[in-house]
Design a protein around this motif. Structure first.
Motif, PDB file in Angstrom:
ATOM      1  N   ALA B 148       0.839  -1.201   0.000  1.00  0.00           N
ATOM      2  CA  ALA B 148       0.000   0.000   0.000  1.00  0.00           C
ATOM      3  C   ALA B 148       0.873   1.250   0.000  1.00  0.00           C
ATOM      4  O   ALA B 148       0.619   2.203  -0.746  1.00  0.00           O
ATOM      5  CB  ALA B 148      -0.934  -0.012   1.210  1.00  0.00           C
ATOM      6  N   THR B 152       0.454   3.820  -3.178  1.00  0.00           N
ATOM      7  CA  THR B 152      -0.446   4.955  -2.965  1.00  0.00           C
ATOM      8  C   THR B 152       0.021   6.193  -3.732  1.00  0.00           C
ATOM      9  O   THR B 152       1.214   6.479  -3.808  1.00  0.00           O
ATOM     10  CB  THR B 152      -0.617   5.302  -1.470  1.00  0.00           C
ATOM     11  OG1 THR B 152      -1.455   6.442  -1.355  1.00  0.00           O
ATOM     12  CG2 THR B 152       0.705   5.603  -0.792  1.00  0.00           C
ATOM     13  N   VAL B 157      -3.522   5.934   3.190  1.00  0.00           N
ATOM     14  CA  VAL B 157      -4.113   4.611   3.012  1.00  0.00           C
ATOM     15  C   VAL B 157      -4.988   4.300   4.223  1.00  0.00           C
ATOM     16  O   VAL B 157      -4.864   4.941   5.256  1.00  0.00           O
ATOM     17  CB  VAL B 157      -3.043   3.514   2.833  1.00  0.00           C
ATOM     18  CG1 VAL B 157      -2.237   3.757   1.577  1.00  0.00           C
ATOM     19  CG2 VAL B 157      -2.148   3.429   4.054  1.00  0.00           C
ATOM     20  N   VAL B 179       3.536   0.110   6.033  1.00  0.00           N
ATOM     21  CA  VAL B 179       3.350   1.390   5.335  1.00  0.00           C
ATOM     22  C   VAL B 179       4.507   2.316   5.664  1.00  0.00           C
ATOM     23  O   VAL B 179       5.137   2.902   4.777  1.00  0.00           O
ATOM     24  CB  VAL B 179       2.007   2.044   5.740  1.00  0.00           C
ATOM     25  CG1 VAL B 179       1.896   3.439   5.147  1.00  0.00           C
ATOM     26  CG2 VAL B 179       0.838   1.184   5.304  1.00  0.00           C
ATOM     27  N   ALA B 214      -7.899   8.643   1.115  1.00  0.00           N
ATOM     28  CA  ALA B 214      -7.210   7.353   1.013  1.00  0.00           C
ATOM     29  C   ALA B 214      -7.491   6.741  -0.355  1.00  0.00           C
ATOM     30  O   ALA B 214      -8.571   6.930  -0.911  1.00  0.00           O
ATOM     31  CB  ALA B 214      -7.692   6.422   2.110  1.00  0.00           C
ATOM     32  N   ASP B 215      -6.517   6.051  -0.925  1.00  0.00           N
ATOM     33  CA  ASP B 215      -6.776   5.390  -2.197  1.00  0.00           C
ATOM     34  C   ASP B 215      -6.619   3.878  -2.114  1.00  0.00           C
ATOM     35  O   ASP B 215      -6.943   3.161  -3.060  1.00  0.00           O
ATOM     36  CB  ASP B 215      -5.925   5.982  -3.329  1.00  0.00           C
ATOM     37  CG  ASP B 215      -4.438   5.913  -3.040  1.00  0.00           C
ATOM     38  OD1 ASP B 215      -4.070   5.557  -1.890  1.00  0.00           O
ATOM     39  OD2 ASP B 215      -3.628   6.206  -3.938  1.00  0.00           O
ATOM     40  N   ILE B 216      -6.117   3.372  -0.994  1.00  0.00           N
ATOM     41  CA  ILE B 216      -6.002   1.928  -0.807  1.00  0.00           C
ATOM     42  C   ILE B 216      -6.486   1.593   0.600  1.00  0.00           C
ATOM     43  O   ILE B 216      -6.097   2.263   1.565  1.00  0.00           O
ATOM     44  CB  ILE B 216      -4.544   1.454  -0.962  1.00  0.00           C
ATOM     45  CG1 ILE B 216      -3.996   1.831  -2.336  1.00  0.00           C
ATOM     46  CG2 ILE B 216      -4.435  -0.047  -0.737  1.00  0.00           C
ATOM     47  CD1 ILE B 216      -2.498   1.607  -2.479  1.00  0.00           C
TER      48      ILE B 216
END
Lengths: 311, 332, 353
Positions: B148, B152, B157, B179, B214-216
């Motif tokens: 992630a 990202t 995330v 992360v 957030a994109d994930i």
């Protein structure tokens, strides 16, 4: 900030939709004098049939329609027991709730080789956006880019209010819940009025359940409805058995859920345990009822079976 | 009093007409396996199902006699385990940490029987006739976190948890560490639904996290996590991603699933059952399945959307964890 | 004269129950046949596993005892015309409090258990106080408040377990033996089953329930309020006071259910992801038992047998456990419809048209 507000409205709409539909169903039945604790069961069977029929026909709209039909069929035992047999309506409602969850999960296990959930539905009801309106800040993205069930819910509140207050049938429904004997004297069949009202409740609550399995979610399992029928019943009482009232009550509940979820996103959990945040909708509802709303006057003949020829 | 009597008589009648069968058949000679699920049931698309797949493999390869019992409530664990123990199964599996206390009790009452438990080390006090299987979920979650962090675009995330509890926090801790290691600038938003079965809540929380940048999102929330897949499917493919858990969940949203943190419960249960047959099972011990043992990991489908160069970095992290160079925290 | 009608009523109630149970079982059988299962094998597995072996008999009784408490709790509220749908929440705080007393206080064996049981009951009563008070003094519908209190109880228990009682674990340790309701000799009699003192306490509660409602002034008043609120008020009975008392007593019984289950059956608390649903089972028990003491015991026993035996049905005959819920539903439904009553009237040629 604007972003948070948008999110808040979004969750409110998502949560309020099934509650409004089911509570509107409860409204008809209870205004006609038939207690409807079976909303939970109707929602369950609606969610189940919508998922199954969507899977088998490949059309979510047929799924939605089938939920309505099955909901009506499922309301008949409740109607027969509480209207013809003059049974205790709470008892019959409890039986319906057991029956709905039992049959739905039993059939899912039978059909899908012991699996506790249906497969994911191949198609869903998709969000429909209404141009221009969906650009309104905060409200637009949730209210005007919503699922068909949300539009249906709003329409049904309006249509339901008109029916209840402006049509002869509505007058009969309300009279059946207050003074059925007088209505009978006027030559109207109480049985017929109550039957139709209970069938409407089955149809609408099933519609609310269907939204959970083929719009917001995409499968049916035994936790798909998980108590929302009871929250809808609470919204109906909270809204004092009026369409506008239950709309506000359901929205209020959805809004409180929204607040508790937003609390997670903005990291309130650093200060307050997540479980405590999750209590918010329930605590708020109690506070609202205790502080502002107060006495709930139910329809005078609610829960009282009607015996032909009695006064 | 008469009422009591007549109902009693009635019950006797029912017993009479349906016959008085039952009783435990004892199974001797043959290799037999019993499995007790937790309240999730047999086909839970999670660890119960995975464990059963492992046991089924033993049956196919070793001609074992296998049987499962589903628990409806926590109170069912003891009777269900006892039922298998009374039958004299070669090994009886308790699936899920929820069965820890029940298994301790039953394994003490049936000291000559063998048992296995998944996802618990029984607080470190493992009886001599029990093998405890646990997974290093934090290690697998670390890899997902690294993935992630690397993928990202927004440097934000999400983590979607079920009920706040040590087991789920193990996923969260590993994920956050991953992360951080791969992308120190990335921020992790955490949300717990306080339920393992509320897809609507899972969806709302996911939506909120996505809307907040957030994109994930990685989910460790059982049925609640279905909501993540429902939500991500409505978003632009290639921009918003979900990471699944327990098994390859890419079937839930084929174009939006980046990867899944796989827990090979099937492999663990298969291995230990086979060892039991050969009398080589490490009874009285805890067996940990981590990255090294291939007990946790990610599926082939990860390569659908992740290019080789990133996979290489993930493999590198994996080696560092196996060699002990990176110590992954298992709690927050 | 009065006595004979009473007897007739009783007989018809009994006939209703037996016919309903039979019909319920038949409905279940039909559903099994339709789905291709063998109902005879299934029912045989169910009964065989629920009562034939001492261990199973003990476990069936163990399953039955909280159902008796919860059934009484619901029945008591119904007798006062109130619907206590909050028994699930009262059960949760009952077990939580019993655990606290068991784990955090040390007392001699026996007394410890007793204090923990009573504390659990009081906690249940306290949890039921709010819906009772709001109903009595603000007219707020008890059903809504109770439903909300259920959710709050679930989260409340979880947060205490996670942040205080079992830090870093998913469940607490077991309670010390001084507070346990289990008795070695009793368990041994049933081949190690977890049957415990809860059943004795439950039967005691049945007697107290009967005595309280039918032999005391308070009981008379509670029932009078349930029978006709306005008439009771007119007769000088304080409706408010009785509403609150009814909820307190009902909550106390539900709290006892939670406490005895904790101290006798599970002996620890775990983080729960959902309601266990014992509240709804209890409502069904009360309704099937016609809110009468003996009725509650018998219907709790029936539910206990079906619930415990249902697991084995799946094991032996492959029938999903959920069929048991359908059988429950059918039984309750037929009781609601007063099946024998209608049947009798039909024969006299007086159908309800």
């Amino acid at each position: 900030m604007l972003n948070l507000l948008t999110n808040l409205v979004d969750v409110t709409v998502l949560y309020a939709t099934p509650l409004i539909l089911a509570a509107m169903g409860g409204l008809f039945s209870e205004r006609a004098g038939v207690v409807n604790i079976a909303l939970e069961g109707f929602m369950t069977i609606g969610a189940f049939s919508a998922a199954i029929f969507t899977i088998f026909t490949g059309s979510a709209w047929i799924g939605l329609l089938s939920a309505v039909v099955v909901g009506i069929l499922f309301s008949l035992p409740h109607a027969i027991a509480s209207i013809n047999w003059r049974a205790d309506q709470v008892v019959s409602g409890v039986a319906i709730n057991f029956l709905a969850l039992g049959i739905a999960v039993y059939l899912v296990k039978r059909m899908y080789n012991g699996s506790a959930q249906t497969p994911v539905v191949p198609v869903k009801l998709e969000q429909i956006s209404i141009p221009i309106l969906n650009r309104i800040p905060v409200l637009g993205p949730s209210l005007f880019e919503a699922y068909p069930t949300t539009y249906l819910a709003i329409a049904i509140v309006i249509i339901g209010a008109v029916i209840l207050y402006k049509t002869p049938f509505g007058i009969h429904v309300r009279a059946a819940g207050i003074h059925p004997a007088a209505l009978e004297t006027a030559g109207v069949s109480i049985y017929r009025v109550r039957y139709i009202a209970v069938m409407i409740s089955g149809a609408l609550a099933a519609l609310g359940g269907a939204g959970l399995s083929i719009a917001v979610g995409s499968e049916f399992n035994q936790t798909t409805v998980a108590g929302q029928g009871f929250i809808a019943l609470a919204a109906l009482i909270f809204g004092k058995w009026r369409p506008g009232g239950l709309l506000l009550a359901a929205t209020f509940f959805g809004f409180s859920v929204g607040l508790s979820l937003i609390g997670q996103i903005i990291k309130l959990t650093n200060y307050v345990p997540s479980e405590v945040l999750s209590m918010i909708p329930y605590v708020f509802t109690i506070l609202a009822l205790a502080g502002f709303v107060g006495r709930a006057e139910s329809p005078a003949s609610l829960g009282k079976p009607y015996e032909k020829g009695s006064r | 009093m008469r009422r009591v009597l007549s109902v009693f008589l009635f019950l006797c009648l029912v017993v009479g007409t349906t016959g008085c069968g039952g009783g435990g058949q004892t199974t001797t000679g043959k290799f037999t396996i019993g499995m007790v699920t937790d309240v999730g049931g047999l086909n839970d698309q999670s660890f119960n199902q995975s464990a059963w797949a492992g046991i089924t493999k033993v049956k196919n390869e070793q001609k074992a006699d296998i049987k499962a019992l589903e628990s409806k409530r926590d109170e069912d664990y003891i009777p269900n385990l006892t039922r298998f123990a009374r039958e004299g199964r070669s090994i009886t599996w308790a699936i899920g940490f929820k069965l820890d206390k029940a298994l301790t009790d039953v394994s003490n009452s049936f000291a000559n029987q063998k048992f296995g438990i998944v996802d618990s080390n029984l607080g470190g006090k493992i009886p001599k006739n029990v093998v405890a299987v646990t997974f290093k979920e934090h290690e697998g979650s670390f890899i997902m976190g690294a993935l992630a962090g690397l993928k990202t675009k927004t440097n934000k995330v999400g983590f979607l948890g079920g009920v706040t509890s040590p087991l789920i926090q193990k996923f969260e801790a590993g994920y956050k560490a991953g992360v951080k290691a791969a992308n120190p600038n990335a921020e992790v938003i955490t949300a717990y639904a306080e339920s393992f079965g509320d897809a609507t809540k899972g969806r709302s929380l996911s939506k909120n996290m996505f809307n907040s940048g957030a994109d994930i999102i990685f989910q460790a929330s059982g049925g609640t996590g279905k909501g993540l897949f429902d939500e991500v499917k409505t978003r632009e493919a290639g921009k918003y991603w979900a990471i699944g858990v327990d098994m390859d969940q890419s079937f839930l949203a084929p174009k939006h699933t980046l990867s899944s943190m796989i827990k090979r419960v099937d492999k663990a249960v298969y291995d230990i059952s086979k060892q039991t047959k050969e009398n080589k099972a490490p009874m009285g011990k805890q067996v940990e399945f981590g990255l090294k043992e291939n007990g946790v990991g990610y599926p082939e489908s990860t390569k659908n959307f992740v290019d080789e160069n990133v996979i290489k970095q993930l493999e590198d992290y994996k080696q560092q964890i196996i060699s002990g160079k990176i110590k992954v925290p298992s709690s927050l | 004269m009065k006595n004979t009608t009473l007897k007739q009523n009783r007989n018809s109630a009994l006939l209703t129950s037996i016919l309903s149970i039979l019909l319920g079982i038949i409905v279940g059988a039909i559903l099994m046949l339709l789905a291709g299962y063998n109902p005879l094998v299934a029912y045989q597995a169910l009964l065989g596993s629920a009562i034939l072996q001492p261990f199973d008999l003990g476990e069936t009784i163990r399953t039955t005892s909280p159902l008796i408490f919860i059934g009484l709790a619901v029945a008591l509220a119904f007798r006062t015309g109130l619907f206590n749908i909050g028994v699930e929440g009262q059960y949760i705080v009952g077990s939580l409090t019993a655990y606290l007393v068991a784990a955090k206080v040390s007392l001699p064996t026996g007394i410890h258990a007793l204090v923990a049981v009573v504390a659990g009951g009081l906690a249940g009563a306290a949890w039921a106080a709010l819906p009772g008070l709001l109903k009595a003094f603000r007219g707020v519908h008890e059903v809504i408040i109770s439903i909300m209190m259920n959710f709050i109880a679930l989260y409340f228990s979880n947060v205490l377990v996670r942040t205080w009682l079992a830090v870093g674990k998913d469940s607490t340790d077991k309670i010390p033996p001084t507070a346990s309701l289990r008795i070695g000799s009793l368990s041994q009699l049933f081949a190690g089953a977890r049957i415990h003192m809860g059943i004795i306490l439950a039967l005691l509660a049945v007697f107290v329930f009967y005595y309280l409602l039918w032999k005391t002034k308070l009981g008379y008043q509670l029932r009078a309020v349930g029978y006709n609120r306005h008439a009771a008020e007119y007769a000088g009975i304080s409706v408010r006071r009785n509403i609150v008392l009814s909820f307190l007593l009902s909550g106390f019984l539900a709290g006892l259910a939670g406490a005895t289950e904790l101290l006798g059956t599970s002996e620890y608390i775990a983080i729960q992801d959902a309601f266990i649903g014992i509240g709804f089972d209890g409502i069904a028990v009360a309704l099937l038992g016609a809110n009468a003491p003996v009725g509650v015991v018998l219907s709790a026993l029936l539910f206990g047998v079906l619930t415990y035996g249902g697991g084995n049905m799946q094991f032996v005959a492959g029938v999903p456990f959920e069929i048991i819920r359908v059988v429950f539903a059918a039984i309750i439904f037929f009781v609601a419809a007063k099946i024998s009553f209608r049947w009798g009237n039909r024969k006299k040629g007086k159908a309800y048209a």
